[in-house]
Design an enzyme around this catalytic site. Structure first.
Site, mmCIF file in Angstrom:
data_model
loop_
_atom_site.group_PDB
_atom_site.id
_atom_site.type_symbol
_atom_site.label_atom_id
_atom_site.label_comp_id
_atom_site.label_asym_id
_atom_site.label_seq_id
_atom_site.Cartn_x
_atom_site.Cartn_y
_atom_site.Cartn_z
ATOM 1 C CB VAL A 146 8.426 -51.147 13.364
ATOM 2 C CG1 VAL A 146 6.967 -52.841 12.892
ATOM 3 C CG2 VAL A 146 9.653 -51.521 13.470
ATOM 4 C CE LYS A 147 1.447 -45.448 10.287
ATOM 5 N NZ LYS A 147 0.950 -44.834 8.765
ATOM 6 C CB VAL A 148 2.590 -53.346 14.400
ATOM 7 C CG1 VAL A 148 3.718 -53.676 14.861
ATOM 8 C CG2 VAL A 148 2.188 -52.768 15.062
#
Ligand code: G3P
Length: 220
Positions: free
Chosen positions: A82-84
Protein backbone atom coordinates in the site's frame (compact mmCIF):
# COMPACT_ATOMS: atom_id res chain seq x y z
CA UNK A 1 19.20 -4.44 -6.42
CA UNK A 2 15.76 -5.59 -7.58
CA UNK A 3 14.36 -4.17 -10.81
CA UNK A 4 10.72 -3.03 -10.84
CA UNK A 5 8.55 -1.68 -13.65
CA UNK A 6 6.80 1.65 -13.02
CA UNK A 7 3.66 1.10 -15.08
CA UNK A 8 0.07 -0.11 -15.00
CA UNK A 9 0.23 -1.53 -18.54
CA UNK A 10 -0.25 -5.29 -18.47
CA UNK A 11 1.31 -5.62 -21.94
CA UNK A 12 4.52 -3.91 -20.80
CA UNK A 13 4.56 -6.02 -17.62
CA UNK A 14 4.07 -9.29 -19.53
CA UNK A 15 6.87 -8.46 -21.98
CA UNK A 16 9.46 -7.59 -19.33
CA UNK A 17 8.33 -10.46 -17.09
CA UNK A 18 9.37 -12.88 -19.85
CA UNK A 19 12.99 -11.73 -19.40
CA UNK A 20 13.04 -13.32 -15.91
CA UNK A 21 14.34 -10.18 -14.17
CA UNK A 22 11.16 -8.46 -13.04
CA UNK A 23 11.15 -8.19 -9.24
CA UNK A 24 7.91 -6.24 -8.84
CA UNK A 25 5.77 -3.36 -10.09
CA UNK A 26 4.98 0.15 -8.88
CA UNK A 27 1.84 1.98 -9.95
CA UNK A 28 0.55 5.45 -9.15
CA UNK A 29 -2.80 7.17 -9.86
CA UNK A 30 -1.46 8.81 -13.05
CA UNK A 31 -0.22 5.50 -14.45
CA UNK A 32 -3.52 3.74 -13.63
CA UNK A 33 -5.46 6.63 -15.20
CA UNK A 34 -3.51 6.13 -18.46
CA UNK A 35 -5.06 2.66 -18.76
CA UNK A 36 -8.60 4.20 -18.89
CA UNK A 37 -10.09 1.09 -17.28
CA UNK A 38 -11.56 0.04 -13.93
CA UNK A 39 -8.60 0.43 -11.48
CA UNK A 40 -9.57 -2.70 -9.52
CA UNK A 41 -9.47 -4.77 -12.72
CA UNK A 42 -6.10 -3.26 -13.72
CA UNK A 43 -4.57 -3.92 -10.28
CA UNK A 44 -5.94 -7.50 -10.08
CA UNK A 45 -4.43 -8.41 -13.44
CA UNK A 46 -1.02 -7.05 -12.37
CA UNK A 47 -1.19 -8.74 -8.95
CA UNK A 48 -1.74 -12.13 -10.55
CA UNK A 49 0.83 -11.62 -13.35
CA UNK A 50 3.87 -10.84 -11.15
CA UNK A 51 4.85 -12.72 -7.98
CA UNK A 52 6.84 -9.87 -6.42
CA UNK A 53 5.56 -6.82 -4.52
CA UNK A 54 3.03 -4.65 -6.39
CA UNK A 55 2.55 -1.10 -5.06
CA UNK A 56 -1.02 0.24 -5.22
CA UNK A 57 -1.52 3.87 -4.22
CA UNK A 58 -4.14 5.37 -1.93
CA UNK A 59 -5.92 8.50 -3.20
CA UNK A 60 -7.74 9.59 -0.03
CA UNK A 61 -6.13 12.39 1.97
CA UNK A 62 -7.91 12.17 5.34
CA UNK A 63 -6.86 9.59 7.93
CA UNK A 64 -9.92 7.31 8.16
CA UNK A 65 -10.73 7.15 4.41
CA UNK A 66 -7.02 6.62 3.58
CA UNK A 67 -6.76 3.85 6.18
CA UNK A 68 -9.89 2.08 4.88
CA UNK A 69 -8.68 2.38 1.29
CA UNK A 70 -5.28 1.01 2.36
CA UNK A 71 -6.88 -2.01 4.05
CA UNK A 72 -8.99 -2.67 0.92
CA UNK A 73 -5.92 -2.46 -1.32
CA UNK A 74 -3.92 -4.78 0.95
CA UNK A 75 -6.72 -7.34 0.85
CA UNK A 76 -6.58 -7.61 -2.95
CA UNK A 77 -3.64 -10.07 -2.86
CA UNK A 78 -0.76 -11.18 -0.60
CA UNK A 79 1.76 -9.33 -2.82
CA UNK A 80 -0.06 -5.97 -2.57
CA UNK A 81 1.94 -3.11 -1.02
CA UNK A 82 0.00 0.00 0.00
CA UNK A 83 1.42 3.34 -1.11
CA UNK A 84 0.77 6.33 1.14
CA UNK A 85 2.00 9.89 0.50
CA UNK A 86 4.70 11.59 2.58
CA UNK A 87 2.25 13.76 4.52
CA UNK A 88 1.40 13.82 8.24
CA UNK A 89 -1.79 11.83 7.50
CA UNK A 90 0.15 9.46 5.23
CA UNK A 91 2.59 8.79 8.08
CA UNK A 92 -0.25 8.21 10.58
CA UNK A 93 -1.98 5.77 8.24
CA UNK A 94 1.30 4.17 7.18
CA UNK A 95 2.22 3.48 10.82
CA UNK A 96 -1.22 2.02 11.54
CA UNK A 97 -1.11 -0.25 8.49
CA UNK A 98 2.48 -1.30 9.26
CA UNK A 99 1.53 -2.15 12.87
CA UNK A 100 -1.23 -4.37 11.45
CA UNK A 101 1.31 -6.28 9.33
CA UNK A 102 0.45 -4.56 6.03
CA UNK A 103 3.38 -3.66 3.80
CA UNK A 104 3.60 0.10 3.18
CA UNK A 105 5.44 2.13 0.54
CA UNK A 106 5.87 5.80 1.48
CA UNK A 107 5.86 7.73 -1.79
CA UNK A 108 6.57 11.28 -3.00
CA UNK A 109 9.77 11.41 -0.93
CA UNK A 110 12.22 14.12 -1.97
CA UNK A 111 14.60 14.55 0.98
CA UNK A 112 16.67 12.51 3.45
CA UNK A 113 14.63 14.08 6.29
CA UNK A 114 11.43 12.64 4.81
CA UNK A 115 13.15 9.28 4.31
CA UNK A 116 14.03 9.18 8.04
CA UNK A 117 10.32 9.62 8.87
CA UNK A 118 9.37 6.76 6.52
CA UNK A 119 11.90 4.46 8.21
CA UNK A 120 10.72 5.47 11.69
CA UNK A 121 7.16 4.29 10.98
CA UNK A 122 8.62 0.94 9.89
CA UNK A 123 7.64 1.29 6.22
CA UNK A 124 8.48 -1.65 3.98
CA UNK A 125 9.58 0.70 1.16
CA UNK A 126 10.57 4.37 0.89
CA UNK A 127 10.35 5.93 -2.60
CA UNK A 128 12.66 8.89 -3.26
CA UNK A 129 11.86 10.48 -6.67
CA UNK A 130 15.18 11.19 -8.41
CA UNK A 131 14.09 12.47 -11.82
CA UNK A 132 11.61 14.97 -10.42
CA UNK A 133 14.37 16.43 -8.22
CA UNK A 134 16.66 16.73 -11.27
CA UNK A 135 13.77 18.46 -13.09
CA UNK A 136 13.87 21.33 -10.57
CA UNK A 137 17.68 21.64 -10.77
CA UNK A 138 18.26 19.68 -7.55
CA UNK A 139 20.48 16.58 -7.32
CA UNK A 140 18.29 13.47 -7.09
CA UNK A 141 21.23 11.08 -6.95
CA UNK A 142 22.81 13.01 -4.09
CA UNK A 143 19.55 12.70 -2.13
CA UNK A 144 19.50 8.94 -2.83
CA UNK A 145 23.13 8.52 -1.71
CA UNK A 146 22.39 10.37 1.55
CA UNK A 147 19.28 8.25 2.19
CA UNK A 148 21.20 5.00 1.59
CA UNK A 149 24.04 6.25 3.84
CA UNK A 150 21.66 7.18 6.68
CA UNK A 151 19.81 3.85 6.44
CA UNK A 152 23.14 1.98 6.59
CA UNK A 153 24.43 3.95 9.61
CA UNK A 154 21.12 3.72 11.46
CA UNK A 155 20.42 0.08 10.58
CA UNK A 156 16.97 0.92 9.15
CA UNK A 157 15.37 -2.09 7.45
CA UNK A 158 13.05 -0.11 5.15
CA UNK A 159 13.87 -0.86 1.50
CA UNK A 160 15.10 2.13 -0.49
CA UNK A 161 13.33 2.22 -3.87
CA UNK A 162 14.85 4.65 -6.36
CA UNK A 163 11.87 6.06 -8.30
CA UNK A 164 11.30 8.55 -11.11
CA UNK A 165 14.27 7.16 -13.04
CA UNK A 166 14.66 8.62 -16.52
CA UNK A 167 17.59 6.78 -18.17
CA UNK A 168 19.89 3.74 -17.76
CA UNK A 169 22.62 5.70 -15.92
CA UNK A 170 20.08 6.55 -13.20
CA UNK A 171 19.70 2.77 -12.71
CA UNK A 172 23.45 2.14 -12.67
CA UNK A 173 24.11 5.01 -10.22
CA UNK A 174 21.20 3.90 -8.00
CA UNK A 175 22.79 0.43 -7.82
CA UNK A 176 26.17 1.99 -6.90
CA UNK A 177 24.50 4.14 -4.23
CA UNK A 178 23.12 0.98 -2.62
CA UNK A 179 19.40 1.23 -3.46
CA UNK A 180 17.49 -1.98 -2.72
CA UNK A 181 15.09 -1.50 -5.64
CA UNK A 182 15.02 0.61 -8.81
CA UNK A 183 11.66 1.21 -10.47
CA UNK A 184 11.60 2.49 -14.03
CA UNK A 185 9.28 2.99 -16.98
CA UNK A 186 9.18 0.44 -19.80
CA UNK A 187 11.29 2.75 -22.02
CA UNK A 188 14.19 2.72 -19.52
CA UNK A 189 13.88 -1.04 -18.91
CA UNK A 190 14.24 -1.77 -22.63
CA UNK A 191 17.20 0.64 -22.89
CA UNK A 192 19.06 -1.37 -20.22
CA UNK A 193 19.48 -4.37 -22.53
CA UNK A 194 20.74 -2.40 -25.52
CA UNK A 195 24.33 -1.78 -26.61
CA UNK A 196 25.42 -1.04 -30.20
CA UNK A 197 28.42 -3.37 -29.87
CA UNK A 198 26.08 -6.25 -28.95
CA UNK A 199 24.17 -5.71 -32.22
CA UNK A 200 27.37 -5.37 -34.30
CA UNK A 201 28.93 -8.42 -32.62
CA UNK A 202 25.85 -10.58 -33.12
CA UNK A 203 25.58 -9.62 -36.78
CA UNK A 204 29.25 -10.58 -37.37
CA UNK A 205 28.87 -13.92 -35.53
CA UNK A 206 25.84 -14.80 -37.65
CA UNK A 207 27.57 -13.77 -40.89
CA UNK A 208 30.59 -15.96 -40.07
CA UNK A 209 28.28 -18.85 -39.15
CA UNK A 210 26.44 -18.53 -42.49
CA UNK A 211 29.79 -18.46 -44.38
CA UNK A 212 30.85 -21.67 -42.63
CA UNK A 213 27.56 -23.38 -43.59
CA UNK A 214 28.11 -22.29 -47.21
CA UNK A 215 31.67 -23.69 -47.24
CA UNK A 216 30.51 -26.98 -45.72
CA UNK A 217 27.74 -27.32 -48.33
CA UNK A 218 30.32 -26.70 -51.10
CA UNK A 219 32.59 -29.43 -49.71
CA UNK A 220 29.75 -31.99 -49.37
O1 G3P B 1 5.75 6.06 -9.67
C1 G3P B 1 6.61 6.92 -9.00
C2 G3P B 1 7.63 7.57 -9.88
O2 G3P B 1 8.50 6.61 -10.39
C3 G3P B 1 7.08 8.49 -10.94
O3 G3P B 1 8.04 8.83 -11.87
O4 G3P B 1 8.60 9.62 -14.12
O5 G3P B 1 6.40 10.31 -13.10
O6 G3P B 1 8.56 11.24 -12.26
P1 G3P B 1 7.89 10.08 -12.88
Amino acid sequence: MKLFLDTASIDEIREINRWGVLGGVTTNPSLVAKEADDPARVWKEILSEVEGPISLETTELEIEPMYEQGVDLAQMAPNAVVKVPMTPNGLTVGKRLTDEGIKVNVTLVFSPAQAILAAEIGAYIVSPFLGRLDDVAADGMDALRKICGIYEVQGYETNVLAASLRHPMHVVDAALAGADIATMPYSVFTQLVKHPLTDVGLEKFLQDWKSLQKELRKGA
